[in-house]
Design an enzyme around this catalytic site. Structure first.
Site, PDB file in Angstrom:
ATOM      1  N   GLY A 119       0.659  -0.892  -0.006  1.00 35.69           N
ATOM      2  CA  GLY A 119      -0.411   0.233  -0.178  1.00 35.69           C
ATOM      3  C   GLY A 119       1.189   1.364  -0.128  1.00 35.69           C
ATOM      4  N   SER A 120       0.406   2.238  -0.547  1.00 37.32           N
ATOM      5  CA  SER A 120       1.228   3.222  -0.486  1.00 37.32           C
ATOM      6  C   SER A 120       0.828   4.385   1.001  1.00 37.32           C
ATOM      7  CB  SER A 120       0.374   4.588  -1.482  1.00 37.32           C
ATOM      8  OG  SER A 120       1.363   4.281  -2.763  1.00 37.32           O
ATOM      9  N   GLY A 121       1.527   5.040   0.906  1.00 36.37           N
ATOM     10  CA  GLY A 121       1.208   5.749   2.445  1.00 36.37           C
ATOM     11  C   GLY A 121       2.650   5.474   3.076  1.00 36.37           C
ATOM     12  N   HIS A 122       3.561   4.908   3.097  1.00 40.37           N
ATOM     13  CA  HIS A 122       4.806   4.418   3.756  1.00 40.37           C
ATOM     14  C   HIS A 122       6.831   4.903   3.126  1.00 40.37           C
ATOM     15  CE1 HIS A 122       1.543   1.825   5.442  1.00 40.37           C
ATOM     16  NE2 HIS A 122       2.288   1.218   4.293  1.00 40.37           N
ATOM     17  N   LYS A 177       5.264  -8.016   2.741  1.00 40.08           N
ATOM     18  CA  LYS A 177       4.728  -7.436   4.636  1.00 40.08           C
ATOM     19  C   LYS A 177       4.019  -8.630   4.769  1.00 40.08           C
ATOM     20  CE  LYS A 177       5.197  -2.940   3.822  1.00 40.08           C
ATOM     21  NZ  LYS A 177       4.674  -2.958   2.485  1.00 40.08           N
ATOM     22  N   ASP A 214      -1.811  -7.745   1.329  1.00 38.60           N
ATOM     23  CA  ASP A 214      -0.403  -8.306   0.232  1.00 38.60           C
ATOM     24  C   ASP A 214       0.291  -9.258  -0.055  1.00 38.60           C
ATOM     25  OD1 ASP A 214       1.085  -5.117   0.634  1.00 38.60           O
ATOM     26  OD2 ASP A 214      -0.513  -6.034   1.695  1.00 38.60           O
ATOM     27  N   HIS A 259      -0.096   1.294   9.867  1.00 44.04           N
ATOM     28  CA  HIS A 259      -1.621   2.201   9.382  1.00 44.04           C
ATOM     29  C   HIS A 259      -2.571   2.163  10.436  1.00 44.04           C
ATOM     30  CE1 HIS A 259       0.368  -1.519   7.187  1.00 44.04           C
ATOM     31  NE2 HIS A 259      -0.263  -1.028   5.802  1.00 44.04           N
TER      32      HIS A 259
END
Ligand SMILES: Nc1ncnc2c1ncn2[C@@H]1O[C@H](COP(=O)(O)OP(=O)(O)O)[C@@H](O)[C@H]1O
Ligand SMILES: Nc1ncnc2c1ncn2[C@@H]1O[C@H](COP(=O)(O)OP(=O)(O)O)[C@@H](O)[C@H]1O
Ligand SMILES: [Mg+2]
Ligand SMILES: [Mg+2]
Ligand SMILES: [Mg+2]
Ligand SMILES: [Mg+2]
Lengths: 330, 194, 330, 194
Positions: free
Chosen positions: A56-59, A107, A112, A221
């Site tokens: 996922g994005s945001g990291h 991860k 995922d 998250h």
């Protein structure tokens, strides 16, 4: 919620597009996807096992920021906090396979794991040699038969660094997967939050903490942690996290690698103060630190907080962690 | 029981409607025990399903399920993409042999278990799919079967998916994926005229 | 105020100590000071003009993060938002002078200018050849006889990069100072804030903005800007800043270098989205971007915000901006 | 007018007391038109002055002023470090020739102008030092001289220092450096017994 964005649904494609435009000497976008792949001259010339990660994005800078010579061959970005889809991962696999196979670094989140598994099945159908390893370094969640298992957090970047170095040195797929698993098993992380992240589509912080409270054991998250406490001086925070992590290592001889990771909105100033306390306490405890790194590596949008990762590292791994790479974010 | 192509399409369309009408409700459920995006994830999938069905009219049941499966696999991501995607993909394959609804839903439920490495009682959408599959076999699917299945997830402790990180604290909340699956089977009941 | 610190008065020494401990292969601390100096093997071997910068703390990774082969020889950290003292700067000068002289890179604040001037006088008394250049890239403040002049902000890091590359290549002190002045004159920055920074000793944000407001033209020490407005989509913000900056350049031919800089608490995700909008608009305007960089380079503690720097750059400068360096933060 | 070593030391000690008692007031003044740290900066300097004076008793006026100057130069940073530092350093040099207070303060004021590249009317501490130096020359320094000098900065537009970035908006606030300088000369008046 105040954020520098356009439409919420355009966040990920626009982010990837900006990253690629600003770093076109290093990476390029795989058409029709939000995956990026190496674009340096060495990539085409030198053969090696491909290394693909994503999530996922945001990291950010994880994972696209670690694409480059000596680290990832490609990275796939999903929606914010949402695993990318198998077809995108599959495209990335095809873009980096040079006939020597591809290792997937995943991860440990069910989304995922499932999406990467499906991509793996697709690649296998093309006779691409493929293996995957699942990073689960976050020891704040118990690893029991009753949970999905431990989460993959900041330690992921150390796994990507070591695997990237080993792949560049010519290691084959099976050995890479074995090495990766060993590295994962030796890597432990705990994080704390001072303020939760705001997912753009949600519009408010994922949870609330009092003006003097922090939460131990949060995930990347907005997953809640194991306890909410009054904030302590950095020294005490460092002590608490070190105690928790070091209790996982029965053997304290040899070298350790240390990563102090900012969660996105915590300034480097605070990260260095915390690093000072961590490294002082480890030195006092006669723990030998062979490698250390401080910075925003695996973030959680605008979360205020920090995580500590400690890895019991072979001498070789320390060398691999120190090798130069050409990436945006390492 | 069988469902012809037109009715199956109506089923899917009703499912799309329900999810789109309840996107924020699904996000809220997921905020309590997950990361707050189940509604957004599903809505992205539903838009893709609508697009795909508009682009090409499926010739048969197998193609219809496959279209739904591919749209979800390619656009949802997260947990529900592979889960719903695998369920519908397995149903598509099965639809080449049989059109029996009970058999198809059971195959879908088995697909969930395989993909999610999970089973009933783990506070996941399987806790809705499996009871529904069984009542279809005994021909007594009803609103209350779906409701009871959904409500049964409330007191479960999650052992799969993001909610499992909460361990005991996951109790007391409905499972978001079970709620979206409940919409799926409520839509089915409407098509079946109940 | 929730921060990961110990005592307020220990912030800077502890931060520098953490930075040095975590990066001992790159930098070392000058005893008795909060100045850091290169510690890589090349430093002793290769002779060049020394390049020293510094300023108040709270802008990390500036300046200590840019000490290394190809950038700064040493950096001096003052208290938070407060120029370092002359004796510390003087120690840094002495530590890097190899007989070829030392260039000081100073940001245009009266405190910095005065303290560096005093240090220069001290070094001159030791017969060290020394020159200084003053960075004043922030065009949101008018440059008139009625002000201290324009402030030095994010463009500083580009100046440090080009000067560092030129110094490494063997350029002499006078030429370096001339080059530095040319680079400064070609570098323009404007920043926006979504949320002010909290100075630890003060304990609350320097100013308040409404839930939907941003401020254009803020400085890196909570200096107020030129207007408070409702927040706009990233595209509009990019347009406003580009318009403001490009009006400073009469000649739009040749290459430009672009820096998108996060102010400390703004995630990379937003910086890349903004970068995408900036690079799209510049491309549409047929402005050739020869170099671009995105990230937290010159921060303002935990300020939420972003700045845009555009430099009209000689081809040589673009090359120098792209040269690899071994620093913590570039 | 002359001030002997003991009284000069008392002057400095009283200055230290006043600044330490008003640190947050100085920070507040600087928050309005600067970066909020003038009190903290000065307090750091005052602690250094106290330490330095405790470590070694100065033998003469020149040494006393030099001790104050070095403590401030080495510990304050920012604008006031070099400013007060230069003023006291120049006073120390001058004290080798003369002990006349008016001459010394004038030399200090000139040091400020040189170091700060500034002059009266720019809304800086010079707007207190210069009038004080002049009234010392005509032997009529009083509380109201200091007060008036300080208050005169209120309606000025700053053209030097951080406040100058505010241009017109710097009007309506006292200059923080002028306030700390006012403490300095109020302390002097107390030693002079007025
Ligand atoms: N391993 C699994 N097996 C079956 N269902 C699962 C599994 N993991 C998650 N789920 C389902 O997915 C739902 C969560 O979906 P969603 O929130 O959209 O995905 P994510 O967890 O990636 O954010 C859960 O409510 C649960 O029903
Ligand atoms: N160029 C200058 N000449 C004279 N005085 C100055 C100059 N610049 C600043 N000052 C004085 O310094 C004061 C600010 O001190 P302080 O806030 O401690 O430093 P900084 O501006 O570095 O934060 C101002 O109020 C003013 O009196
Ligand atoms: Mg999710
Ligand atoms: Mg979710
Ligand atoms: Mg200051
Ligand atoms: Mg100030």
């Amino acid at each position: 919620m105040k954020k520098i964005i356009n439409k919420t649904e355009d966040i990920v494609p626009e982010m990837i597009s900006g990253l690629v435009k600003a770093n076109s000497d290093l990476v390029k976008q795989i058409e029709g996807t939000t995956a990026v792949v190496r674009n340096d001259s060495k990539f085409a010339e030198e053969k090696q096992v491909g290394v693909v990660s994503g999530g996922g994005s945001g990291h950010e800078p994880l994972h696209a920021g670690y694409v480059g010579d000596g680290m990832l061959s490609a990275a796939v970005a999903g929606e914010v906090f949402t695993s990318p889809t198998p077809d995108q991962i599959y495209e990335a696999i095809k873009a980096v396979d040079q006939g020597l196979g591809v290792l997937l670094i995943v991860k440990n989140y069910s989304g995922d794991v499932m999406n990467f598994d499906m991509a793996k099945e697709m690649a296998e159908a093309d006779d691409i040699k493929i293996k995957s390893i699942v990073v689960n370094d976050d020891i704040s969640v118990e690893n029991s038969e009753f949970t999905q298992g431990k989460r993959g957090v900041a330690g992921t970047v150390l796994v990507e660094k070591i695997i990237g170095a080993a792949a560049r040195s010519g290691m084959n797929l099976d050995d890479l997967a074995n090495l990766g698993q060993k590295v994962i098993d030796s890597t432990k992380t705990v994080g704390i939050a001072l303020h939760a992240a705001t997912v753009p589509a949600v519009g408010h912080p994922g949870f609330e903490l009092g003006d003097d409270e922090i939460e131990y054991g949060i995930g990347i998250h907005n997953e809640r942690g194991y306890s909410v406490e009054k904030i302590q001086p950095s020294k005490e925070l460092a002590h608490e996290l070190i105690k928790k992590i070091m209790s996982e290592f029965s053997d304290r001889t040899g070298h350790f690698a240390v990563l102090i990771n900012g969660m996105g909105a915590t300034p480097l100033m605070e990260q260095y103060i915390f690093a000072n306390d961590v490294l002082n306490e480890l030195a006092a405890d006669k723990i030998s630190v062979g490698f250390s790194k401080v910075g925003n590596q695996v973030t959680s949008l605008d979360m205020q907080g920090i995580s500590l990762t400690i890895m019991k590292a072979d001498d070789d791994w320390i060398k691999m962690l120190k090798e130069p790479v050409t990436t945006i974010g390492w | 029981m069988e469902l012809n192509l037109a009715d199956t399409k109506k089923w899917i369309e009703l499912f799309v409607e329900k999810v789109e009408a309840n996107t924020s409700e699904l996000n809220e459920l997921d905020t309590a025990i997950g990361d707050g995006d189940h509604g957004s994830n599903m809505a992205r999938g539903m838009a893709a399903v609508t697009d795909a069905l508009a682009k090409k009219e499926p010739a048969d049941l197998a193609e219809l399920y496959k279209t739904v499966a591919f749209a979800m696999i390619q656009k949802v991501g997260g947990a529900p993409g592979p889960l719903y995607g695998t369920a519908f993909l397995d149903m598509s394959k099965k639809a080449k042999e049989t059109t029996d609804l009970a058999e198809l839903v059971q195959v879908g439920s088995d697909g969930l278990k395989r993909r999610g490495q999970s089973d009933v009682g783990m506070k996941t959408m399987i806790d809705v799919w499996q009871p529904v599959a069984e009542s279809l076999k005994s021909n007594d699917l009803s609103k209350s079967v779906v409701e009871n299945a959904l409500n049964s997830t409330k007191d479960m402790v999650a052992t799969k998916g993001r909610a499992s990180y909460l361990e005991e604290k996951s109790k007391g909340h409905l499972d978001p994926g079970s709620q979206s699956s409940a919409y799926l089977f409520e839509a089915l009941l409407e098509v079946l005229g109940e």
